[in-house]
Design a protein around this motif. Structure first.
Motif, short mmCIF file in Angstrom:
data_model
loop_
_atom_site.label_atom_id
_atom_site.label_comp_id
_atom_site.label_asym_id
_atom_site.label_seq_id
_atom_site.Cartn_x
_atom_site.Cartn_y
_atom_site.Cartn_z
N ARG A 132 0.85 -1.18 0.00
CA ARG A 132 0.00 0.00 0.00
C ARG A 132 0.89 1.24 0.00
O ARG A 132 1.84 1.32 0.78
CB ARG A 132 -0.92 0.00 1.22
CG ARG A 132 -1.94 -1.11 1.22
CD ARG A 132 -2.98 -0.90 2.33
NE ARG A 132 -2.36 -0.90 3.65
CZ ARG A 132 -2.18 -2.00 4.39
NH1 ARG A 132 -2.58 -3.18 3.91
NH2 ARG A 132 -1.63 -1.92 5.57
N ALA A 133 0.59 2.19 -0.83
CA ALA A 133 1.38 3.40 -0.92
C ALA A 133 0.49 4.61 -0.69
O ALA A 133 -0.62 4.70 -1.23
CB ALA A 133 2.04 3.51 -2.30
N TYR A 134 0.97 5.54 0.11
CA TYR A 134 0.25 6.75 0.44
C TYR A 134 1.14 7.96 0.18
O TYR A 134 2.35 7.90 0.39
CB TYR A 134 -0.17 6.75 1.92
CG TYR A 134 -1.04 5.59 2.33
CD1 TYR A 134 -2.43 5.66 2.23
CD2 TYR A 134 -0.46 4.42 2.81
CE1 TYR A 134 -3.22 4.58 2.61
CE2 TYR A 134 -1.24 3.34 3.19
CZ TYR A 134 -2.61 3.42 3.09
OH TYR A 134 -3.39 2.35 3.46
N SER A 135 0.52 9.06 -0.23
CA SER A 135 1.27 10.30 -0.39
C SER A 135 0.46 11.45 0.20
O SER A 135 -0.78 11.42 0.21
CB SER A 135 1.56 10.59 -1.87
OG SER A 135 0.37 10.91 -2.56
N CYS A 136 1.18 12.46 0.68
CA CYS A 136 0.56 13.66 1.18
C CYS A 136 1.49 14.82 0.91
O CYS A 136 2.68 14.76 1.21
CB CYS A 136 0.27 13.55 2.68
SG CYS A 136 -0.70 14.93 3.32
N SER A 137 0.95 15.89 0.30
CA SER A 137 1.79 17.04 -0.04
C SER A 137 1.09 18.33 0.36
O SER A 137 -0.14 18.41 0.39
CB SER A 137 2.10 17.05 -1.54
OG SER A 137 0.91 17.04 -2.31
N MET A 138 1.92 19.34 0.69
CA MET A 138 1.41 20.64 1.11
C MET A 138 2.33 21.71 0.56
O MET A 138 3.55 21.60 0.66
CB MET A 138 1.36 20.71 2.63
CG MET A 138 0.78 21.99 3.19
SD MET A 138 0.75 22.00 5.02
CE MET A 138 2.50 22.19 5.39
N GLN A 139 1.75 22.77 -0.01
CA GLN A 139 2.55 23.81 -0.66
C GLN A 139 3.38 24.61 0.35
O GLN A 139 4.53 24.95 0.09
CB GLN A 139 1.65 24.76 -1.45
CG GLN A 139 2.42 25.82 -2.23
CD GLN A 139 1.52 26.58 -3.18
OE1 GLN A 139 0.63 26.00 -3.79
NE2 GLN A 139 1.75 27.88 -3.32
N GLY A 140 2.82 24.96 1.47
CA GLY A 140 3.55 25.70 2.48
C GLY A 140 3.78 27.16 2.09
O GLY A 140 2.88 27.83 1.59
N TRP A 141 5.00 27.65 2.29
CA TRP A 141 5.31 29.06 2.13
C TRP A 141 5.64 29.48 0.71
O TRP A 141 5.71 30.66 0.40
CB TRP A 141 6.50 29.42 3.03
CG TRP A 141 6.19 29.41 4.49
CD1 TRP A 141 6.38 28.37 5.37
CD2 TRP A 141 5.64 30.47 5.26
NE1 TRP A 141 5.98 28.72 6.62
CE2 TRP A 141 5.52 30.02 6.60
CE3 TRP A 141 5.24 31.78 4.96
CZ2 TRP A 141 5.02 30.81 7.62
CZ3 TRP A 141 4.75 32.58 5.98
CH2 TRP A 141 4.63 32.10 7.30
N ARG A 142 5.89 28.54 -0.18
CA ARG A 142 6.33 28.88 -1.54
C ARG A 142 5.20 29.50 -2.38
O ARG A 142 4.03 29.19 -2.18
CB ARG A 142 6.86 27.64 -2.25
CG ARG A 142 8.08 27.01 -1.60
CD ARG A 142 9.31 27.86 -1.77
NE ARG A 142 10.50 27.20 -1.25
CZ ARG A 142 11.73 27.71 -1.27
NH1 ARG A 142 11.91 28.90 -1.82
NH2 ARG A 142 12.75 27.07 -0.77
N ILE A 143 5.60 30.34 -3.34
CA ILE A 143 4.64 30.97 -4.25
C ILE A 143 3.91 29.91 -5.07
O ILE A 143 2.71 30.03 -5.35
CB ILE A 143 5.36 31.96 -5.19
CG1 ILE A 143 5.83 33.19 -4.40
CG2 ILE A 143 4.45 32.39 -6.34
CD1 ILE A 143 4.72 34.10 -3.94
N THR A 144 4.61 28.88 -5.49
CA THR A 144 4.01 27.76 -6.23
C THR A 144 4.41 26.45 -5.57
O THR A 144 5.37 26.39 -4.81
CB THR A 144 4.48 27.75 -7.70
OG1 THR A 144 5.92 27.67 -7.72
CG2 THR A 144 4.03 29.00 -8.43
N MET A 145 3.67 25.39 -5.87
CA MET A 145 4.00 24.07 -5.35
C MET A 145 5.14 23.49 -6.19
O MET A 145 4.94 23.13 -7.36
CB MET A 145 2.77 23.16 -5.40
CG MET A 145 3.05 21.76 -4.87
SD MET A 145 3.73 21.80 -3.20
CE MET A 145 3.81 20.06 -2.83
#
Length: 232
Positions: free
Chosen positions: A23-36
């Motif tokens: 099983r594979a999971y991913s999670c991403s968040m842009q945070g402080w950057r202007i673009t992801m």
């Protein structure tokens, strides 16, 4: 490198896939950057080699172009190497595939980026083939891979930082310097894909440039006590 927002974007994008008992999971968040600027690849089963999976995280900097290019092109380029033989690919074949594939991707990226003179982006890469017998990790930059085995954390990558002695020596030999822990006072990693302003010494091969696209490859046997891999 890159501009910042007044406040971070904390919305998360998540995904999950499952195949062959993994099983594979991913999670991403842009945070402080202007673009992801970060991307990833989850491929839990390769076509014609269904019991082997491929995973990768690409930590972009200076823009989005390079990390997106890595997401779209790295796996096809790896699988196009003559050493790739589907189910008959050996652990040593995968090691060669990674090295040749990373260099081939960087060369293809260079030709594409030359069409856009304003793009100076780059990306680290932490990637792995997971076969029924082995985990083959290729690292370029300072993203990390950790294996959880029987409750213990095992590092499967080493950060490529300009202050590391072998990296520092290569940077100096290529005509660069290390200032404040950065290549020429600018870039905080000594290996990356893209970042072509740091790869301009025409007398040297790609792997000898100030910033090298050559990955460091580690191979480990799979074990019944393995719990999960984390790429970040």
């Amino acid at each position: 490198m890159g501009a910042f927002l007044d406040k971070p974007l904390t919305d998360k994008t998540c995904d999950s896939q499952e195949a062959n008992g993994m099983r594979a999971y991913s999670c991403s968040m842009q945070g402080w950057r202007i673009t992801m600027e970060d991307t990833h690849v989850i491929c839990t089963s390769l076509e014609g080699n269904e019991e082997t999976a491929f995973y990768g995280v690409f930590d972009g900097h200076g823009g989005t172009y390079t990390s997106e290019f890595c997401r779209n092109r790295l796996l096809p380029i790896l699988l196009s190497q003559p050493e790739y033989k589907g189910k008959d690919t050996t652990r040593e074949d995968y090691k060669t595939i990674f090295r040749k594939g990373f260099l081939a991707l960087d060369e293809e990226l260079k030709s594409k980026q030359s069409e856009n003179d304003n793009d100076r982006s780059g990306s680290t890469a932490i990637t792995a083939f997971v076969t029924p017998q082995h985990i083959i990790v290729a690292n370029c930059g300072d993203s990390r891979c950790i294996l959880a085995r029987n409750g213990n954390a095992i590092s499967l990558s080493t950060d490529h930082k300009p202050d590391n002695q072998p990296e520092h020596e290569r940077i100096s030999a290529a005509g660069g310097s290390v200032m404040a822990g950065r290549v020429n006072g600018e870039l905080a990693v000594s290996r990356a894909l893209g970042d072509f302003p740091f790869k301009a010494n025409t007398a040297l091969p790609p792997e000898k440039q100030m910033v090298s696209p050559e990955p460091e490859v580690l191979i480990i046997d799979r074990n019944e006590e393995d719990q999960y891999l984390m790429f970040a």
